[in-house]
Design an enzyme around this catalytic site. Sequence first.
Site, PDB file in Angstrom:
ATOM      1  N   TRP A   1      -7.136 -29.270  38.417  1.00 56.75           N
ATOM      2  CA  TRP A   1      -7.254 -28.718  37.057  1.00 56.75           C
ATOM      3  C   TRP A   1      -6.364 -27.503  36.824  1.00 56.75           C
ATOM      4  CZ3 TRP A   1     -10.141 -29.223  32.492  1.00 56.75           C
ATOM      5  CH2 TRP A   1     -10.300 -28.070  31.724  1.00 56.75           C
TER       6      TRP A   1
ATOM      7  N   ASP B   1      -5.536 -21.648  31.577  1.00 55.19           N
ATOM      8  CA  ASP B   1      -4.606 -20.612  31.085  1.00 55.19           C
ATOM      9  C   ASP B   1      -3.435 -20.294  32.019  1.00 55.19           C
ATOM     10  OD1 ASP B   1      -7.011 -20.417  29.758  1.00 55.19           O
ATOM     11  OD2 ASP B   1      -7.321 -18.302  30.180  1.00 55.19           O
TER      12      ASP B   1
ATOM     13  N   GLN C   1      -4.710 -20.586  35.858  1.00 55.84           N
ATOM     14  CA  GLN C   1      -6.096 -20.871  36.219  1.00 55.84           C
ATOM     15  C   GLN C   1      -6.133 -22.272  36.809  1.00 55.84           C
ATOM     16  OE1 GLN C   1      -9.272 -18.629  35.157  1.00 55.84           O
ATOM     17  NE2 GLN C   1      -7.486 -17.716  36.121  1.00 55.84           N
TER      18      GLN C   1
ATOM     19  N   PHE D   1     -10.522 -14.944  37.298  1.00 53.23           N
ATOM     20  CA  PHE D   1     -10.190 -15.342  35.931  1.00 53.23           C
ATOM     21  C   PHE D   1      -8.828 -14.773  35.517  1.00 53.23           C
ATOM     22  CE2 PHE D   1     -14.397 -16.652  33.649  1.00 53.23           C
ATOM     23  CZ  PHE D   1     -14.605 -17.637  34.598  1.00 53.23           C
TER      24      PHE D   1
ATOM     25  N   ARG E   1     -12.933  -9.557  29.939  1.00 50.23           N
ATOM     26  CA  ARG E   1     -12.014 -10.300  30.817  1.00 50.23           C
ATOM     27  C   ARG E   1     -10.578 -10.348  30.288  1.00 50.23           C
ATOM     28  NH1 ARG E   1     -15.725 -13.963  28.792  1.00 50.23           N
ATOM     29  NH2 ARG E   1     -14.963 -15.423  27.224  1.00 50.23           N
ATOM     30  N   ASP E   2      -9.692 -10.841  31.178  1.00 51.04           N
ATOM     31  CA  ASP E   2      -8.295 -11.171  30.865  1.00 51.04           C
ATOM     32  C   ASP E   2      -7.430  -9.936  30.623  1.00 51.04           C
ATOM     33  OD1 ASP E   2      -9.531 -13.658  30.882  1.00 51.04           O
ATOM     34  OD2 ASP E   2      -9.516 -13.899  28.710  1.00 51.04           O
TER      35      ASP E   2
HETATM   36  C1  FRU Z   1      -9.597 -18.771  28.290  1.00 50.85           C
HETATM   37  C2  FRU Z   1     -10.571 -18.393  29.405  1.00 50.85           C
HETATM   38  C3  FRU Z   1     -10.377 -16.944  29.781  1.00 50.85           C
HETATM   39  C4  FRU Z   1     -10.908 -16.911  31.186  1.00 50.85           C
HETATM   40  C5  FRU Z   1     -10.452 -18.238  31.725  1.00 50.85           C
HETATM   41  C6  FRU Z   1     -11.401 -18.841  32.733  1.00 50.85           C
HETATM   42  O1  FRU Z   1      -9.271 -20.115  28.249  1.00 50.85           O
HETATM   43  O2  FRU Z   1     -11.896 -18.647  28.982  1.00 50.85           O
HETATM   44  O3  FRU Z   1     -11.031 -16.044  28.920  1.00 50.85           O
HETATM   45  O4  FRU Z   1     -10.384 -15.845  31.929  1.00 50.85           O
HETATM   46  O5  FRU Z   1     -10.327 -19.107  30.607  1.00 50.85           O
HETATM   47  O6  FRU Z   1     -10.829 -19.941  33.362  1.00 50.85           O
END
Ligand code: FRU
Length: 469
Positions: free
Chosen positions: A25, A28, A44, A87, A152-153
């Site tokens: 899989w 992001d 990701q 993440f 996050r992020d």
């Molecule tokens: C966005 C998200 C981010 C998170 C990640 C988790 O698509 O939800 O906010 O860090 O995917 O995989």
Amino acid sequence: MNKEPITVTNTRYRLGYHIMPKSGWINDPNGFTYYNGYYHIFYQHYPYAPEWGPMHWGHARSKDLVHWETLPIALTPGDEEDKNGCFSGTAIEKDDRLYLFYTGHHYYGDNDPEYFWQNQNLAYSDDGVHFIKYEKNAIIPQAPEDNTHHFRDPKVWQHGDSYYMIVGSQNKDELGRIIMYRSEDLLKWEYLGPVNESKGKQTEGYMWECPDLFEVDDKYVFLFSPQGMDAEEEQYLNLFQNGYFVGELDYESHKFTRGEFKELDHGHDFYAPQTMQAPDGRRILIGWMAMWESEMPEKHDGWSGALTLPRELYLKNNHLYMRPVSELTTLRINDGTHNSLNLNQPRLLLNDKYHAEINLKGPNKNFNIEFKNANNQLISLTYDALSHKFSLYRFDKGDYRYSIIKDSDIINLQLYLDTSSVEIFINDGESVFTERYYSEEPPQVWVSSNDNILIESSIYELKNNTISF
Ligand code: FRU
């Protein structure tokens, strides 16, 4: 017991020149940056199933944004500070070292996906291949008090002598927002407060994910992925949105003043993009070429998801344009076929190629482009010259996406087809549709018009193996 990555069992939908996982899989893009002579992209990734799972950071690098070499997984979750996932986040170089900033994801006790908390962490590398998690993680151990657990992020950049970080978050009233931190050394971070927030759950979202804030053509653009916006008749039709505000960032007050939200890509398959600045100053974007909760038929084949082509951003009249980076012309494997087509009858543009670039140019008149194979219709794109509106229909999903362009005498289209994806750039990137399609034979692409017009077409066959695993 060692877990083995899943394997790809059928290559029918595998892409020829896009970044995708070896198997398993992708969601992001993460840590898009330039370091030691290479563009680096992370993503990701879950290697053990074609489904979202405890997030790893997959990794690829490229010298030219066209040919990509997949590298070992950069971050694996499971340590104290990232127990249930690494993440999304960002990368930045300082003193020859590459730093990754990422969110640690944590479930409370019983792994209920609804109950989690998040913190911000750091990893670094001196060769751009092997990464070490910082021994004093977490660098930001918890969300500020006026925040919920959505935290996050991180996106980090340098301005003057300081580093700034913005983090996607949600305030206690359940409105999406971004908050800002500052650091002198990338290790110790001071909280500055909220930078901007949603004006309403349904109108601007309950959570703002994947924030990015950058200067382009003397303005600031805040690019993000809001969750929770209500669909309108012809806008915000995907499960979650992606778009931007154009505005001004005041580093003293750490506030961002901005205009209205605009969607960036009008297709079904675009989310969570992020940008980097290339050594020559261009602002380049890569996004996830999918959407949460989409079917993703390639899951049956042991993989799922891919990243978009790299796109150069520029601003014109406060509108953000995305055009394919110029390096992509090196994908062409021949000089192309160039024709003037009289659309007094439907014309077949393509019927035996999986990987192709189609360029079309014509007057501001109605026309239609159809993607089909022997058994099925796949996609139809219709342009209505009176309203300047493009309507794109996906036959597998049974619904439309729309985009209205500004008044223009000439319409040009650039389409990149890659086995199971098409990215359609309209009028030099004023409007873009990103779509997947699923056909086991090469699609036929037809163009027609009820207006009897003449158009110019240039079609190139493209390379099929620009990513190595
Ligand atoms: C966005 C998200 C981010 C998170 C990640 C988790 O698509 O939800 O906010 O860090 O995917 O995989």
